[in-house]
Design an enzyme around this catalytic site. Sequence first.
Site, PDB file in Angstrom:
ATOM      1  CB  SER A  83      94.184  45.247  26.937  1.00  0.00           C
ATOM      2  OG  SER A  83      93.527  46.496  26.809  1.00  0.00           O
ATOM      3  CE1 TYR A 129      98.385  47.747  29.398  1.00  0.00           C
ATOM      4  CE2 TYR A 129      96.511  48.380  28.025  1.00  0.00           C
ATOM      5  CZ  TYR A 129      97.033  47.655  29.073  1.00  0.00           C
ATOM      6  OH  TYR A 129      96.211  46.834  29.811  1.00  0.00           O
TER       7      TYR A 129
END
Length: 313
Positions: free
Chosen positions: A176, A189
């Site tokens: 990500s 996350y």
Amino acid sequence: MFEFIGLLVVVVWLLKVAHTVPGVCSRRRSLPKTLGDKLVITGATDGIGRAYADLAAKNGIPILVLVGRNQEKLDAVKREVETKTTTVRTVQADFDSADLTKTAGFEELKRELSTAESLINCAGVSYPGAMYYEEVGVPFLDTLIRVNLMSTMIAAHLAYKGMRARGKGLLVFMGSASSLVAEPLLVGYAGTKGAIDGLGRSLQAECVSTEFGIQIQVPFMVTTKMSKIRKPSLLVPSADAYARAGLRAACHASNRTVNDSMRATICPYWSHQVILNVCQRLPRYLWEQFRLSEQKVLRKKYMAKVTKATTTA
């Protein structure tokens, strides 16, 4: 005159950005040849993983193995893609399990990965909504680590052993952009995705000068259930659009770190690469304040939704 100079500068800069994305300004390689005869995709029932499965089947991968938690969803994806490729198999694996090695599907997963010629790790989970770190429960942090990080490490380990013995292979990790730029209110996350980036980079260094391809793809937002964005735009591609760019980029994955165009960590989608270039050239506090203000708005909406659900329950 100044407008022309400014436009010229922007065009030159965008061309430089394009050249940093493998596959944008280079000849397309054969997907089946790059992926080998057997591709395993984790997280194949939704979002980017499902889009990768459909695209790989369309490109004629001989053996496609779909891995996911829900067998009904796996069967549905299998029915959809098996008319486009030779062989499709499914493996049910619960990556949220406290001990994956003791689950019913682990031996089957191990067997499939041991002969995989390429692996694309898409299994993952994110926050239900923007939250400050202290608001996130410890059990959910455990889930983040198991699903996002441990599943990736275990799957890569099982595939890597066979690839190492054969002397070649392709590993693609779904990271990500939050591992490269700050993402407040999604701290847990971002932490797991940062660990995936470290895993891929170090693995690339470990097998340098071999026939291994190692790549960590670091997208910004894509229209998936995880992002909760439904409508694609210039900066937020659909899962299918992202998968097309991602699979082209995977064809250029390399373990050779001497050439920056073959670096391990990339943004495959062109507008994501533009965003990343802008972020990395801005003063860090500007991006962080911008994202914090955006996330506070999202948190307010999420908390209102939680409160409403609690009061009506």
